[in-house]
Design a protein around this motif. Structure first.
Motif, PDB file in Angstrom:
ATOM      1  N   ALA A  35      25.275 -81.537  78.908  1.00 22.37           N
ATOM      2  CA  ALA A  35      25.880 -80.868  77.755  1.00 22.37           C
ATOM      3  C   ALA A  35      25.189 -79.537  77.473  1.00 22.37           C
ATOM      4  N   SER A  36      23.862 -79.520  77.573  1.00 25.89           N
ATOM      5  CA  SER A  36      23.136 -78.272  77.332  1.00 25.89           C
ATOM      6  C   SER A  36      23.448 -77.240  78.410  1.00 25.89           C
ATOM      7  N   PHE A  37      23.597 -77.708  79.641  1.00 22.94           N
ATOM      8  CA  PHE A  37      23.923 -76.811  80.755  1.00 22.94           C
ATOM      9  C   PHE A  37      25.306 -76.196  80.592  1.00 22.94           C
ATOM     10  N   LEU A  38      26.307 -77.038  80.316  1.00 24.00           N
ATOM     11  CA  LEU A  38      27.674 -76.539  80.200  1.00 24.00           C
ATOM     12  C   LEU A  38      27.856 -75.699  78.944  1.00 24.00           C
ATOM     13  N   GLY A  39      27.213 -76.100  77.848  1.00 22.74           N
ATOM     14  CA  GLY A  39      27.302 -75.304  76.629  1.00 22.74           C
ATOM     15  C   GLY A  39      26.745 -73.910  76.828  1.00 22.74           C
ATOM     16  N   PHE A  40      25.602 -73.822  77.510  1.00 25.91           N
ATOM     17  CA  PHE A  40      25.006 -72.517  77.799  1.00 25.91           C
ATOM     18  C   PHE A  40      25.942 -71.700  78.683  1.00 25.91           C
ATOM     19  N   ARG A  86      16.406 -75.795  77.142  1.00 25.27           N
ATOM     20  CA  ARG A  86      17.615 -74.980  77.268  1.00 25.27           C
ATOM     21  C   ARG A  86      18.208 -74.658  75.890  1.00 25.27           C
ATOM     22  N   VAL A  87      18.109 -75.601  74.980  1.00 19.90           N
ATOM     23  CA  VAL A  87      18.561 -75.346  73.607  1.00 19.90           C
ATOM     24  C   VAL A  87      17.736 -74.230  72.980  1.00 19.90           C
ATOM     25  N   LEU A  88      16.428 -74.274  73.192  1.00 21.85           N
ATOM     26  CA  LEU A  88      15.559 -73.231  72.653  1.00 21.85           C
ATOM     27  C   LEU A  88      15.857 -71.880  73.295  1.00 21.85           C
ATOM     28  N   LEU A  89      16.154 -71.896  74.598  1.00 23.57           N
ATOM     29  CA  LEU A  89      16.527 -70.647  75.271  1.00 23.57           C
ATOM     30  C   LEU A  89      17.835 -70.108  74.707  1.00 23.57           C
ATOM     31  N   SER A 132      22.806 -64.592  90.076  1.00 18.68           N
ATOM     32  CA  SER A 132      23.000 -65.177  91.405  1.00 18.68           C
ATOM     33  C   SER A 132      21.698 -65.792  91.913  1.00 18.68           C
ATOM     34  N   ALA A 133      20.768 -66.067  90.996  1.00 13.00           N
ATOM     35  CA  ALA A 133      19.462 -66.594  91.383  1.00 13.00           C
ATOM     36  C   ALA A 133      19.588 -67.940  92.081  1.00 13.00           C
ATOM     37  N   ARG A 134      20.608 -68.722  91.708  1.00 10.22           N
ATOM     38  CA  ARG A 134      20.827 -70.038  92.321  1.00 10.22           C
ATOM     39  C   ARG A 134      22.090 -70.045  93.173  1.00 10.22           C
ATOM     40  N   GLY A 135      22.361 -68.896  93.782  1.00 12.91           N
ATOM     41  CA  GLY A 135      23.553 -68.748  94.594  1.00 12.91           C
ATOM     42  C   GLY A 135      24.712 -68.227  93.758  1.00 12.91           C
ATOM     43  N   VAL A 136      25.758 -67.803  94.441  1.00 13.60           N
ATOM     44  CA  VAL A 136      26.952 -67.303  93.758  1.00 13.60           C
ATOM     45  C   VAL A 136      27.747 -68.507  93.257  1.00 13.60           C
ATOM     46  N   LYS A 137      27.870 -68.643  91.944  1.00  7.34           N
ATOM     47  CA  LYS A 137      28.501 -69.802  91.332  1.00  7.34           C
ATOM     48  C   LYS A 137      29.668 -69.380  90.462  1.00  7.34           C
ATOM     49  N   SER A 138      30.543 -70.348  90.183  1.00  7.65           N
ATOM     50  CA  SER A 138      31.651 -70.094  89.268  1.00  7.65           C
ATOM     51  C   SER A 138      31.194 -70.155  87.818  1.00  7.65           C
ATOM     52  N   LEU A 139      30.075 -70.826  87.566  1.00 12.08           N
ATOM     53  CA  LEU A 139      29.514 -70.928  86.231  1.00 12.08           C
ATOM     54  C   LEU A 139      28.158 -70.253  86.195  1.00 12.08           C
ATOM     55  N   TYR A 140      27.710 -69.933  84.979  1.00 10.94           N
ATOM     56  CA  TYR A 140      26.377 -69.378  84.822  1.00 10.94           C
ATOM     57  C   TYR A 140      25.371 -70.529  84.898  1.00 10.94           C
ATOM     58  N   PHE A 141      24.491 -70.506  85.887  1.00 12.05           N
ATOM     59  CA  PHE A 141      23.518 -71.575  86.079  1.00 12.05           C
ATOM     60  C   PHE A 141      22.181 -71.161  85.469  1.00 12.05           C
ATOM     61  N   THR A 142      21.763 -71.887  84.433  1.00  7.78           N
ATOM     62  CA  THR A 142      20.444 -71.654  83.861  1.00  7.78           C
ATOM     63  C   THR A 142      19.412 -72.485  84.595  1.00  7.78           C
ATOM     64  N   GLY A 143      18.190 -71.975  84.623  1.00  9.34           N
ATOM     65  CA  GLY A 143      17.103 -72.723  85.227  1.00  9.34           C
ATOM     66  C   GLY A 143      16.607 -73.815  84.298  1.00  9.34           C
ATOM     67  N   GLY A 144      15.645 -74.564  84.775  1.00  9.94           N
ATOM     68  CA  GLY A 144      15.088 -75.626  83.959  1.00  9.94           C
ATOM     69  C   GLY A 144      13.996 -76.355  84.700  1.00  9.94           C
ATOM     70  N   LEU A 145      13.312 -77.227  83.999  1.00  9.65           N
ATOM     71  CA  LEU A 145      12.257 -78.016  84.620  1.00  9.65           C
ATOM     72  C   LEU A 145      12.817 -78.876  85.745  1.00  9.65           C
ATOM     73  N   GLY A 174      38.432 -74.319  92.252  1.00  6.32           N
ATOM     74  CA  GLY A 174      37.385 -74.747  93.173  1.00  6.32           C
ATOM     75  C   GLY A 174      36.044 -74.878  92.474  1.00  6.32           C
ATOM     76  N   GLY A 175      35.741 -73.929  91.593  1.00  2.00           N
ATOM     77  CA  GLY A 175      34.510 -74.010  90.826  1.00  2.00           C
ATOM     78  C   GLY A 175      34.504 -75.208  89.890  1.00  2.00           C
ATOM     79  N   PHE A 176      35.655 -75.454  89.264  1.00  2.00           N
ATOM     80  CA  PHE A 176      35.784 -76.610  88.376  1.00  2.00           C
ATOM     81  C   PHE A 176      35.599 -77.908  89.154  1.00  2.00           C
ATOM     82  N   LEU A 177      36.270 -78.016  90.314  1.00  3.03           N
ATOM     83  CA  LEU A 177      36.181 -79.231  91.116  1.00  3.03           C
ATOM     84  C   LEU A 177      34.755 -79.471  91.595  1.00  3.03           C
ATOM     85  N   ASP A 178      34.048 -78.418  91.909  1.00  2.67           N
ATOM     86  CA  ASP A 178      32.668 -78.524  92.386  1.00  2.67           C
ATOM     87  C   ASP A 178      31.762 -79.110  91.302  1.00  2.67           C
ATOM     88  N   ILE A 179      31.806 -78.549  90.103  1.00  5.01           N
ATOM     89  CA  ILE A 179      30.919 -79.037  89.039  1.00  5.01           C
ATOM     90  C   ILE A 179      31.333 -80.427  88.589  1.00  5.01           C
TER      91      ILE A 179
END
Length: 204
Positions: A124-129, A192-195, A141-154, A81-86
Protein backbone atom coordinates in the motif's frame (compact mmCIF):
# COMPACT_ATOMS: atom_id res chain seq x y z
CA UNK A 1 17.94 -1.85 -0.94
CA UNK A 2 19.83 -3.98 -3.47
CA UNK A 3 17.58 -3.64 -6.52
CA UNK A 4 19.28 -0.58 -8.03
CA UNK A 5 22.74 -2.16 -7.82
CA UNK A 6 21.51 -5.46 -9.19
CA UNK A 7 19.76 -3.83 -12.15
CA UNK A 8 23.07 -2.39 -13.36
CA UNK A 9 24.52 -5.89 -13.44
CA UNK A 10 21.67 -7.86 -14.99
CA UNK A 11 19.95 -5.41 -17.34
CA UNK A 12 22.40 -5.76 -20.27
CA UNK A 13 21.97 -9.56 -20.31
CA UNK A 14 18.21 -9.31 -19.86
CA UNK A 15 17.95 -6.83 -22.72
CA UNK A 16 19.80 -9.20 -25.05
CA UNK A 17 17.60 -12.13 -24.05
CA UNK A 18 14.47 -10.01 -24.28
CA UNK A 19 15.35 -8.84 -27.76
CA UNK A 20 15.80 -12.47 -28.79
CA UNK A 21 12.39 -13.42 -27.37
CA UNK A 22 10.81 -10.48 -29.18
CA UNK A 23 12.32 -11.58 -32.49
CA UNK A 24 10.95 -15.07 -31.83
CA UNK A 25 7.45 -13.61 -31.55
CA UNK A 26 6.93 -13.64 -27.78
CA UNK A 27 4.99 -10.72 -26.31
CA UNK A 28 5.82 -9.04 -23.02
CA UNK A 29 2.40 -9.94 -21.62
CA UNK A 30 2.92 -13.61 -22.46
CA UNK A 31 6.25 -13.59 -20.62
CA UNK A 32 4.60 -11.91 -17.62
CA UNK A 33 1.87 -14.55 -17.49
CA UNK A 34 4.44 -17.32 -17.82
CA UNK A 35 6.27 -15.85 -14.84
CA UNK A 36 3.06 -15.74 -12.83
CA UNK A 37 2.32 -19.36 -13.74
CA UNK A 38 5.74 -20.47 -12.54
CA UNK A 39 5.20 -18.55 -9.29
CA UNK A 40 1.88 -20.27 -8.66
CA UNK A 41 3.44 -23.65 -9.41
CA UNK A 42 6.09 -22.88 -6.81
CA UNK A 43 3.42 -22.01 -4.25
CA UNK A 44 1.60 -25.27 -5.02
CA UNK A 45 4.79 -27.29 -4.55
CA UNK A 46 5.40 -25.59 -1.21
CA UNK A 47 1.84 -26.32 -0.11
CA UNK A 48 2.39 -29.98 -1.02
CA UNK A 49 5.50 -30.14 1.17
CA UNK A 50 8.09 -29.84 -1.60
CA UNK A 51 9.77 -26.47 -0.96
CA UNK A 52 13.11 -27.64 -2.35
CA UNK A 53 11.58 -28.34 -5.74
CA UNK A 54 9.84 -24.95 -5.58
CA UNK A 55 13.20 -23.23 -6.02
CA UNK A 56 13.18 -24.11 -9.74
CA UNK A 57 9.87 -22.43 -10.64
CA UNK A 58 10.70 -19.52 -8.32
CA UNK A 59 13.88 -18.93 -10.32
CA UNK A 60 12.00 -19.27 -13.61
CA UNK A 61 9.32 -16.88 -12.37
CA UNK A 62 11.79 -14.19 -11.43
CA UNK A 63 13.69 -14.60 -14.69
CA UNK A 64 10.44 -14.05 -16.58
CA UNK A 65 9.74 -11.03 -14.38
CA UNK A 66 12.98 -9.49 -15.56
CA UNK A 67 12.51 -10.51 -19.18
CA UNK A 68 9.01 -9.13 -19.71
CA UNK A 69 10.26 -5.56 -19.38
CA UNK A 70 13.16 -6.32 -21.72
CA UNK A 71 10.74 -7.72 -24.32
CA UNK A 72 8.56 -4.62 -23.94
CA UNK A 73 11.55 -2.34 -24.47
CA UNK A 74 12.44 -4.29 -27.62
CA UNK A 75 8.90 -4.03 -28.98
CA UNK A 76 6.33 -1.69 -27.48
CA UNK A 77 5.61 -0.71 -23.87
CA UNK A 78 1.95 -0.51 -22.89
CA UNK A 79 0.13 0.71 -19.80
CA UNK A 80 -1.69 -2.60 -19.52
CA UNK A 81 1.63 -4.44 -19.62
CA UNK A 82 2.85 -2.39 -16.69
CA UNK A 83 -0.37 -3.07 -14.81
CA UNK A 84 -0.18 -6.82 -15.52
CA UNK A 85 3.44 -6.91 -14.36
CA UNK A 86 2.81 -5.30 -10.96
CA UNK A 87 -0.40 -7.32 -10.48
CA UNK A 88 1.47 -10.56 -11.16
CA UNK A 89 4.25 -9.57 -8.78
CA UNK A 90 1.80 -8.99 -5.94
CA UNK A 91 0.05 -12.31 -6.59
CA UNK A 92 3.40 -14.12 -6.54
CA UNK A 93 4.56 -12.41 -3.34
CA UNK A 94 1.34 -13.42 -1.61
CA UNK A 95 1.15 -16.97 -2.99
CA UNK A 96 4.52 -18.19 -1.72
CA UNK A 97 3.87 -17.41 1.98
CA UNK A 98 0.38 -18.87 1.60
CA UNK A 99 1.99 -22.08 0.36
CA UNK A 100 3.89 -22.40 3.63
CA UNK A 101 0.73 -21.68 5.65
CA UNK A 102 -1.21 -24.36 3.77
CA UNK A 103 1.67 -26.81 4.22
CA UNK A 104 1.49 -26.49 8.02
CA UNK A 105 -1.31 -24.20 9.26
CA UNK A 106 -0.69 -24.97 12.91
CA UNK A 107 3.00 -24.05 12.90
CA UNK A 108 2.95 -21.33 10.24
CA UNK A 109 -0.50 -19.73 10.45
CA UNK A 110 0.16 -16.86 12.85
CA UNK A 111 3.56 -15.96 11.39
CA UNK A 112 2.16 -16.26 7.87
CA UNK A 113 -0.72 -13.92 8.67
CA UNK A 114 1.73 -11.38 10.13
CA UNK A 115 3.97 -11.66 7.07
CA UNK A 116 1.09 -11.21 4.63
CA UNK A 117 -0.18 -8.21 6.61
CA UNK A 118 3.28 -6.67 6.36
CA UNK A 119 3.33 -7.31 2.59
CA UNK A 120 -0.10 -5.70 2.29
CA UNK A 121 1.02 -2.65 4.28
CA UNK A 122 4.29 -2.33 2.39
CA UNK A 123 2.49 -2.71 -0.95
CA UNK A 124 0.00 0.00 0.00
CA UNK A 125 2.82 2.41 0.82
CA UNK A 126 4.57 1.55 -2.45
CA UNK A 127 1.51 2.01 -4.65
CA UNK A 128 0.35 5.12 -2.81
CA UNK A 129 3.74 6.73 -3.34
CA UNK A 130 3.70 5.72 -7.02
CA UNK A 131 0.28 7.33 -7.53
CA UNK A 132 1.40 10.65 -6.08
CA UNK A 133 4.70 10.49 -7.97
CA UNK A 134 2.77 10.04 -11.22
CA UNK A 135 0.53 12.98 -10.29
CA UNK A 136 3.64 15.14 -9.95
CA UNK A 137 5.27 13.61 -13.05
CA UNK A 138 8.26 12.33 -11.10
CA UNK A 139 10.54 9.87 -12.91
CA UNK A 140 13.36 7.51 -11.98
CA UNK A 141 15.19 4.67 -13.72
CA UNK A 142 17.36 3.63 -10.77
CA UNK A 143 15.56 0.26 -10.63
CA UNK A 144 15.15 -0.10 -14.36
CA UNK A 145 12.64 1.47 -16.71
CA UNK A 146 9.25 0.85 -15.08
CA UNK A 147 5.64 1.76 -15.72
CA UNK A 148 5.36 2.93 -12.11
CA UNK A 149 7.57 5.09 -9.95
CA UNK A 150 9.62 2.64 -7.85
CA UNK A 151 10.77 3.96 -4.49
CA UNK A 152 13.65 2.38 -2.67
CA UNK A 153 13.46 0.83 0.75
CA UNK A 154 15.10 -1.42 3.28
CA UNK A 155 13.44 -4.44 1.65
CA UNK A 156 12.85 -4.64 -2.10
CA UNK A 157 12.43 -7.40 -4.65
CA UNK A 158 15.97 -8.78 -4.34
CA UNK A 159 15.71 -9.16 -0.57
CA UNK A 160 12.27 -10.75 -0.87
CA UNK A 161 13.48 -13.39 -3.34
CA UNK A 162 16.47 -14.14 -1.10
CA UNK A 163 13.99 -14.53 1.77
CA UNK A 164 11.85 -16.96 -0.25
CA UNK A 165 14.93 -19.00 -1.15
CA UNK A 166 15.89 -19.15 2.54
CA UNK A 167 12.39 -20.36 3.41
CA UNK A 168 12.57 -23.11 0.79
CA UNK A 169 15.98 -24.23 2.03
CA UNK A 170 14.90 -24.11 5.70
CA UNK A 171 11.13 -24.64 5.77
CA UNK A 172 11.22 -25.52 9.45
CA UNK A 173 12.36 -21.98 10.16
CA UNK A 174 9.39 -20.35 8.45
CA UNK A 175 7.90 -18.89 11.64
CA UNK A 176 10.98 -17.05 13.00
CA UNK A 177 12.01 -15.94 9.52
CA UNK A 178 8.51 -14.68 8.74
CA UNK A 179 8.23 -12.75 12.00
CA UNK A 180 11.60 -11.11 11.38
CA UNK A 181 11.09 -10.32 7.71
CA UNK A 182 7.57 -9.08 8.35
CA UNK A 183 8.85 -6.68 11.00
CA UNK A 184 11.39 -5.29 8.53
CA UNK A 185 8.61 -4.91 5.95
CA UNK A 186 6.69 -2.73 8.39
CA UNK A 187 9.85 -0.67 8.95
CA UNK A 188 10.16 -0.26 5.17
CA UNK A 189 6.53 0.88 4.92
CA UNK A 190 6.91 3.41 7.73
CA UNK A 191 10.09 4.80 6.17
CA UNK A 192 8.21 5.24 2.89
CA UNK A 193 5.41 7.08 4.67
CA UNK A 194 7.97 9.42 6.21
CA UNK A 195 9.57 9.94 2.79
CA UNK A 196 6.16 10.71 1.28
CA UNK A 197 5.52 13.29 3.99
CA UNK A 198 8.80 14.96 3.02
CA UNK A 199 8.42 14.69 -0.76
CA UNK A 200 4.72 15.52 -0.87
CA UNK A 201 4.23 18.38 1.63
CA UNK A 202 0.81 19.96 2.13
CA UNK A 203 -0.10 22.40 -0.60
CA UNK A 204 -0.25 26.01 0.49
Amino acid sequence: MLDARLRNLIDPALDRMGAGLARAGFSADAVTLAGLSFGLIAAALIAMGQPGWALLPIGASRLADGLDGAVARATRKTDFGGFLDIFSDFVFYGAVPMGFVWADPGANGAAGAFLLASFYTNGASFLGFAILAEKRRMQTSARGVKSLYFTGGLLEGTETIAFFVALCLWPGGFAPLAWGFGALCFVTAVSRVLLARKVFPPET
